[in-house]
Design an enzyme around this catalytic site. Sequence first.
Site, mmCIF file in Angstrom:
data_model
loop_
_atom_site.group_PDB
_atom_site.id
_atom_site.type_symbol
_atom_site.label_atom_id
_atom_site.label_comp_id
_atom_site.label_asym_id
_atom_site.label_seq_id
_atom_site.Cartn_x
_atom_site.Cartn_y
_atom_site.Cartn_z
ATOM 1 N N ASN A 388 2.209 3.045 -2.963
ATOM 2 C CA ASN A 388 3.071 2.358 -2.013
ATOM 3 C C ASN A 388 2.251 1.756 -0.876
ATOM 4 O OD1 ASN A 388 5.172 1.423 -0.481
ATOM 5 N ND2 ASN A 388 6.353 3.306 -0.561
ATOM 6 N N ASP A 389 1.597 2.605 -0.095
ATOM 7 C CA ASP A 389 0.887 2.100 1.076
ATOM 8 C C ASP A 389 -0.193 1.079 0.716
ATOM 9 O OD1 ASP A 389 2.400 3.734 2.714
ATOM 10 O OD2 ASP A 389 1.022 5.419 2.516
ATOM 11 N N VAL A 390 -0.863 1.277 -0.422
ATOM 12 C CA VAL A 390 -1.995 0.407 -0.752
ATOM 13 C C VAL A 390 -1.562 -0.987 -1.199
ATOM 14 C CG1 VAL A 390 -3.530 2.310 -1.321
ATOM 15 C CG2 VAL A 390 -2.181 1.263 -3.132
ATOM 16 N N VAL A 391 -0.247 -1.189 -1.410
ATOM 17 C CA VAL A 391 0.240 -2.529 -1.755
ATOM 18 C C VAL A 391 1.222 -3.022 -0.692
ATOM 19 C CG1 VAL A 391 -0.062 -2.208 -4.231
ATOM 20 C CG2 VAL A 391 2.129 -1.648 -3.202
ATOM 21 N N ALA A 429 2.016 7.182 4.407
ATOM 22 C CA ALA A 429 1.849 6.800 5.804
ATOM 23 C C ALA A 429 3.201 6.666 6.497
ATOM 24 C CB ALA A 429 1.074 5.496 5.903
#
Lengths: 462, 104
Positions: A388-391, A429
């Site tokens: 999730n956070d990395v995209v 995050a």
Amino acid sequence: MNKNIYELLGLAVALSFILALKGLSAPKTARRGNLIGAAGATLATVVVFFAPLGEGKSHHNTILIIAAIAIGVLVGVPAARKIQMTQMPQLVALFNGVGGGAAALVATAEYLNLGDGASTAEVVATVFTVIVGCTSFSGSVVTFLKLQELMTTRPVVFPGGRFVIAATLAGVLGTGGWTISSGGNTPLLVMGGLALLFGVLFVLPVGGADVPIVISLLNAFTGLTVAASGYVLQSTLLIVAGTLVGASGTILTRKMAEAMGRSLFGTLFGAFTAKPQVATGEAEARSVKSGSPDDVAILLNYAQRVVIVPGFGLAVAQAQHTVRELADMLAAKGIDVAYGIHPVAGRMPGHMNVLLAEANVPYEQLVEMDEVNPTFPQTDVVLVVGANDVVNPAAKTTPGCPIYGMPILDVSEAGNVIFLKRSMRPGFAGIENELLYDAKTTLLFGDAKDSLTKVVNALKAL
Amino acid sequence: MTSMAILTIFALSIFVGFEVVSKVSTTLHTPLMSGANAIHGIILVGAIMVADGATSTLETSLAIAAVLLATINMVGGFVVTDRMLEMFKGKPKAAKAKDAEAAK
């Protein structure tokens, strides 16, 4: 044992640590490097029992020491053997914490032993070791609690927090000065307590995504405490080994921070500058497009290029083998398949590579972020599995959010994006992901492994 | 040991520490951190030295606690690092086995 032989063996151990770190920096030699380090450490532990003693001294507590080592082995080895690969980062944090705690205890015990006979330089080194060791210990415990999700993974910021932290730090340094100037046990004890508190306060405001950097930083700190105890104990080996870890750990921390687009300074002093988070609750009620496994299978079947973006959710669901099965099937259909690996996918840099290696994913299919990003416009389908956070485009578009500035995988450039998610819950995050509401996004809810198995079956039926 | 000798050792160790990890790839960040973590478990040697010379009960208890914690750090650290790296190592072998099968 002859003093010269003892010191030569110490030198051999120090060299083995250099070789270990050197080996660990390259994939081919990494495992051998680690074993060399372990052999060196074992040798040092055995040899120290035969250390030459000064005049009129004798060995004490030998049985107790051996018993403590035996218990330590009985605790440490099963913990390291049985831990699931997904929980590895917090175990490393915990190991680091107990190391820091050990250094603080060693310094304190030696301080008591020296009593009034301690030189100023020795007291300074003791003060340094106790402060940093205690900070590292309590800080690591908090990172452990965060990673284990025993407490919130979001930054904990309270009103006036930075003043409390600054005051605690001032208290630590003040009591440190007090210890150095007046000696005695009370100042050292107060200082240790304040340092423990400081470690907690220091890590609390750090958001989930920055936790790996903090672990690495605390690791470097612990190295330095070992070097300082080496000074007090007059042990060259401890000075060399501790300094090596301190220096290499600092470089490693900087590299990790770079990989995440963070300044090391910002992470270090994040505690002092942290602002309460931008509220991100209002998007909850918006509609999303969810699809069935069949829809996903059809999208994949007619794609020419598919990029799989694995995240921590994949690891939690133990879906790495299923994802490889899917990738192999697609590749067999002549579809170009790659894995887009974000440097901090999972919970630590390189964590995802470890997990996928476990599932025997061919190394050449793992593509790092900088190489995969330019290929997204030519990619038909991106399959985001438990990431999730990395995209999350918020890293580019929303200044002030905790991941702002972190480089991301630009999956929105691709034709279609499929998210395999358990729920609409935000990522580690704790930030809402706009991409989930995008028109080209399809969501497939459920456990990543179940969902992937269904997609594989649907693909077989096509 | 003179202060100058200690300072020399310290300064040289810093440079060696910087140098040995300067070319590490992202893939190995996690194992390298874990390996470095295991290496600072060498505080065990310090803990043993202190415990060996401890005479009072307080000193002994502190030092023995340190021995216990340091052992967990060192032994656990090396074992978990080896587990991570085991997976990296398994790969080329598996690939080779496949190639061998394909060749048949």
